[in-house]
Write a protein that holds these residues in place. Sequence first.
Motif, PDB file in Angstrom:
ATOM      1  N   GLY A 165      -6.772 -14.624  10.336  1.00 60.07           N
ATOM      2  CA  GLY A 165      -5.733 -13.629  10.162  1.00 60.07           C
ATOM      3  C   GLY A 165      -5.779 -12.904   8.829  1.00 60.07           C
ATOM      4  O   GLY A 165      -6.533 -13.250   7.916  1.00 60.07           O
ATOM      5  N   SER A 166      -4.917 -11.899   8.716  1.00 57.56           N
ATOM      6  CA  SER A 166      -4.948 -10.992   7.580  1.00 57.56           C
ATOM      7  C   SER A 166      -4.385 -11.573   6.295  1.00 57.56           C
ATOM      8  O   SER A 166      -4.424 -10.889   5.262  1.00 57.56           O
ATOM      9  CB  SER A 166      -4.174  -9.709   7.925  1.00 57.56           C
ATOM     10  OG  SER A 166      -4.861  -8.946   8.881  1.00 57.56           O
ATOM     11  N   ASN A 167      -3.863 -12.784   6.334  1.00 55.90           N
ATOM     12  CA  ASN A 167      -3.366 -13.392   5.099  1.00 55.90           C
ATOM     13  C   ASN A 167      -4.173 -14.631   4.700  1.00 55.90           C
ATOM     14  O   ASN A 167      -3.732 -15.424   3.863  1.00 55.90           O
ATOM     15  CB  ASN A 167      -1.883 -13.741   5.240  1.00 55.90           C
ATOM     16  CG  ASN A 167      -1.006 -12.507   5.244  1.00 55.90           C
ATOM     17  OD1 ASN A 167      -0.863 -11.826   4.234  1.00 55.90           O
ATOM     18  ND2 ASN A 167      -0.441 -12.188   6.406  1.00 55.90           N
ATOM     19  N   TYR A 215       0.634   0.375   1.946  1.00 52.02           N
ATOM     20  CA  TYR A 215       1.696   0.564   0.950  1.00 52.02           C
ATOM     21  C   TYR A 215       1.800  -0.605  -0.035  1.00 52.02           C
ATOM     22  O   TYR A 215       2.807  -0.755  -0.718  1.00 52.02           O
ATOM     23  CB  TYR A 215       3.048   0.805   1.635  1.00 52.02           C
ATOM     24  CG  TYR A 215       3.044   2.055   2.480  1.00 52.02           C
ATOM     25  CD1 TYR A 215       3.127   3.314   1.907  1.00 52.02           C
ATOM     26  CD2 TYR A 215       2.923   1.966   3.871  1.00 52.02           C
ATOM     27  CE1 TYR A 215       3.097   4.459   2.689  1.00 52.02           C
ATOM     28  CE2 TYR A 215       2.896   3.113   4.658  1.00 52.02           C
ATOM     29  CZ  TYR A 215       2.982   4.350   4.056  1.00 52.02           C
ATOM     30  OH  TYR A 215       2.941   5.491   4.836  1.00 52.02           O
ATOM     31  N   GLY A 216       0.766  -1.434  -0.095  1.00 48.91           N
ATOM     32  CA  GLY A 216       0.769  -2.564  -1.007  1.00 48.91           C
ATOM     33  C   GLY A 216       1.569  -3.748  -0.516  1.00 48.91           C
ATOM     34  O   GLY A 216       1.754  -4.729  -1.257  1.00 48.91           O
ATOM     35  N   ASN A 217       2.033  -3.701   0.724  1.00 48.25           N
ATOM     36  CA  ASN A 217       2.840  -4.791   1.285  1.00 48.25           C
ATOM     37  C   ASN A 217       1.957  -5.874   1.899  1.00 48.25           C
ATOM     38  O   ASN A 217       0.777  -5.644   2.160  1.00 48.25           O
ATOM     39  CB  ASN A 217       3.784  -4.234   2.355  1.00 48.25           C
ATOM     40  CG  ASN A 217       4.795  -3.260   1.787  1.00 48.25           C
ATOM     41  OD1 ASN A 217       5.299  -3.465   0.683  1.00 48.25           O
ATOM     42  ND2 ASN A 217       5.092  -2.200   2.523  1.00 48.25           N
ATOM     43  N   PRO A 218       2.510  -7.053   2.155  1.00 47.74           N
ATOM     44  CA  PRO A 218       1.736  -8.074   2.865  1.00 47.74           C
ATOM     45  C   PRO A 218       1.284  -7.532   4.218  1.00 47.74           C
ATOM     46  O   PRO A 218       2.072  -6.888   4.932  1.00 47.74           O
ATOM     47  CB  PRO A 218       2.726  -9.233   3.022  1.00 47.74           C
ATOM     48  CG  PRO A 218       3.697  -9.054   1.901  1.00 47.74           C
ATOM     49  CD  PRO A 218       3.826  -7.572   1.733  1.00 47.74           C
ATOM     50  N   PRO A 219       0.043  -7.751   4.604  1.00 46.65           N
ATOM     51  CA  PRO A 219      -0.436  -7.206   5.881  1.00 46.65           C
ATOM     52  C   PRO A 219       0.152  -7.945   7.068  1.00 46.65           C
ATOM     53  O   PRO A 219       0.536  -9.114   6.979  1.00 46.65           O
ATOM     54  CB  PRO A 219      -1.944  -7.418   5.796  1.00 46.65           C
ATOM     55  CG  PRO A 219      -2.112  -8.584   4.892  1.00 46.65           C
ATOM     56  CD  PRO A 219      -1.007  -8.490   3.884  1.00 46.65           C
ATOM     57  N   SER A 220       0.202  -7.245   8.180  1.00 46.19           N
ATOM     58  CA  SER A 220       0.700  -7.825   9.426  1.00 46.19           C
ATOM     59  C   SER A 220      -0.363  -7.672  10.501  1.00 46.19           C
ATOM     60  O   SER A 220      -1.037  -6.639  10.581  1.00 46.19           O
ATOM     61  CB  SER A 220       1.986  -7.132   9.869  1.00 46.19           C
ATOM     62  OG  SER A 220       2.356  -7.527  11.177  1.00 46.19           O
ATOM     63  N   GLY A 266      -3.192  -3.649  -6.277  1.00 46.87           N
ATOM     64  CA  GLY A 266      -2.649  -3.473  -4.940  1.00 46.87           C
ATOM     65  C   GLY A 266      -1.363  -2.680  -4.916  1.00 46.87           C
ATOM     66  O   GLY A 266      -0.808  -2.433  -3.842  1.00 46.87           O
ATOM     67  N   LYS A 267      -0.882  -2.239  -6.064  1.00 51.88           N
ATOM     68  CA  LYS A 267       0.324  -1.421  -6.105  1.00 51.88           C
ATOM     69  C   LYS A 267       0.038  -0.051  -5.518  1.00 51.88           C
ATOM     70  O   LYS A 267      -0.898   0.631  -5.913  1.00 51.88           O
ATOM     71  CB  LYS A 267       0.834  -1.284  -7.538  1.00 51.88           C
ATOM     72  CG  LYS A 267       2.104  -0.456  -7.654  1.00 51.88           C
ATOM     73  CD  LYS A 267       2.568  -0.335  -9.103  1.00 51.88           C
ATOM     74  CE  LYS A 267       3.814   0.528  -9.215  1.00 51.88           C
ATOM     75  NZ  LYS A 267       4.267   0.672 -10.620  1.00 51.88           N
ATOM     76  N   PHE A 268       0.870   0.359  -4.574  1.00 59.37           N
ATOM     77  CA  PHE A 268       0.692   1.629  -3.888  1.00 59.37           C
ATOM     78  C   PHE A 268       0.997   2.790  -4.827  1.00 59.37           C
ATOM     79  O   PHE A 268       1.979   2.770  -5.578  1.00 59.37           O
ATOM     80  CB  PHE A 268       1.601   1.695  -2.658  1.00 59.37           C
ATOM     81  CG  PHE A 268       1.576   3.019  -1.941  1.00 59.37           C
ATOM     82  CD1 PHE A 268       0.499   3.373  -1.152  1.00 59.37           C
ATOM     83  CD2 PHE A 268       2.641   3.908  -2.060  1.00 59.37           C
ATOM     84  CE1 PHE A 268       0.475   4.595  -0.481  1.00 59.37           C
ATOM     85  CE2 PHE A 268       2.630   5.122  -1.394  1.00 59.37           C
ATOM     86  CZ  PHE A 268       1.546   5.469  -0.608  1.00 59.37           C
ATOM     87  N   ILE A 269       0.160   3.840  -4.775  1.00 56.77           N
ATOM     88  CA  ILE A 269       0.366   5.035  -5.591  1.00 56.77           C
ATOM     89  C   ILE A 269       0.766   6.228  -4.732  1.00 56.77           C
ATOM     90  O   ILE A 269       1.800   6.846  -4.941  1.00 56.77           O
ATOM     91  CB  ILE A 269      -0.902   5.373  -6.396  1.00 56.77           C
ATOM     92  CG1 ILE A 269      -1.280   4.223  -7.333  1.00 56.77           C
ATOM     93  CG2 ILE A 269      -0.703   6.670  -7.185  1.00 56.77           C
ATOM     94  CD1 ILE A 269      -2.610   4.434  -8.052  1.00 56.77           C
ATOM     95  N   ARG A 270      -0.061   6.552  -3.741  1.00 54.71           N
ATOM     96  CA  ARG A 270       0.214   7.731  -2.919  1.00 54.71           C
ATOM     97  C   ARG A 270      -0.664   7.683  -1.680  1.00 54.71           C
ATOM     98  O   ARG A 270      -1.511   6.791  -1.530  1.00 54.71           O
ATOM     99  CB  ARG A 270      -0.065   9.017  -3.697  1.00 54.71           C
ATOM    100  CG  ARG A 270      -1.497   9.181  -4.172  1.00 54.71           C
ATOM    101  CD  ARG A 270      -1.640  10.350  -5.135  1.00 54.71           C
ATOM    102  NE  ARG A 270      -2.969  10.453  -5.700  1.00 54.71           N
ATOM    103  CZ  ARG A 270      -3.950  11.192  -5.191  1.00 54.71           C
ATOM    104  NH1 ARG A 270      -3.743  11.907  -4.086  1.00 54.71           N
ATOM    105  NH2 ARG A 270      -5.141  11.235  -5.771  1.00 54.71           N
TER     106      ARG A 270
END
Length: 363
Positions: A165-167, A215-220, A266-270
């Motif tokens: 899985g993705s995590n 968006y830098g969030n945990p993947p699902s 991993g912080k989202f910019i744009r």
Amino acid sequence: MNFIARGLFLAIYLLISTSSFSQSTSAGKAPQYKVDPYWPKPLPNNWILGQVSGVATDKNDHIWIIHRPLTITDDEKGATLNPRRSKCCIPAPPVLEFDKKGNLLQAWGGPGSGYDWPKNEHGIYIDPNGYVWIGGNAASDHMILKFTQNGKFVLQIGSPGESKGSNSNVQLGRPAHMNVDPIANEIYVADGYLNKRIAVFDSNTGAYKRHWGAYGNPPSDEKVDNFNPSSPHFGNPVHCVRLMKDNTVFVCDRANNRIQVFEKSGKFIREMSYETDTKGSGSVWDLIPSDASQKYLLIADGTNNEVTVLLRENGQKMGSFGRSGRNAGEFHWVHNIAVDSDGSVYTTEVDTGKRAQRFIRAK
């Protein structure tokens, strides 16, 4: 008009003309390209290519491709059949290195001792230290491999078999592409055709560092619809990752027709949406800066079968080349893209395209 007046008029004219030329030159124009129909040169040894699923350049301006020998059909490999079907051809080894003139320098790859070669080769990258990284996207290909330039095995991250899985901190999920940060000794993996994330590992040891989703969030791993530029998750595949010299990370969210930009943490910019009406396999297959200035991005769009020039800062379209077709300069499923130090562009094609092409930047 007397002599003094004419002299003053000429001086003003030259000043305006010189100023206009300077502004035009400094503003610059988007790069333009023309196909080189003679690159690469014919392969030796009666070899033929299958789907060409990756391309990269190294610091010596050598061009590397990886292809899929198992996608070569019986009529293409007739010389290997028993009884022999035809005079041509024989599948080339998976990894091939060319010079800028199109000469083949070496070829290697395939199953060997100590590592798990992928069943469906996907992606190649030459890191700043000269190491060759490759991946795969078959159902059981959950790893990337690192080799020296002459094909000696160095490192494997992940393993074939079941995905976790993705995590997961130890396993990949049909990875598509990779890029190394030589300062931090970290490899960023576009992971991928099954997982929906960017995963980062130590490029020397393979130790896990971090990962993130859209968006830098945990993947699902939940099932989501594709072709949604506002989706809270990456679609499949997460098809490319590129590190820029300003320390930003650009990611191809192919099936959602968008590019997302992150800090290395991993912080989202744009984000930038691109050809949002595209269905099929999506529009953003690969991207790379057009030259060292990194003002422009080149987007390999394998559904619309063109390479598009965008302004990197805002995604504005500045031009394109190519179209669907079989002739030189046309594409069928243009898959990956690379540039050399002169700004020449190299593309590869999968499905029934099965070729690499070169496009020379106009001076």
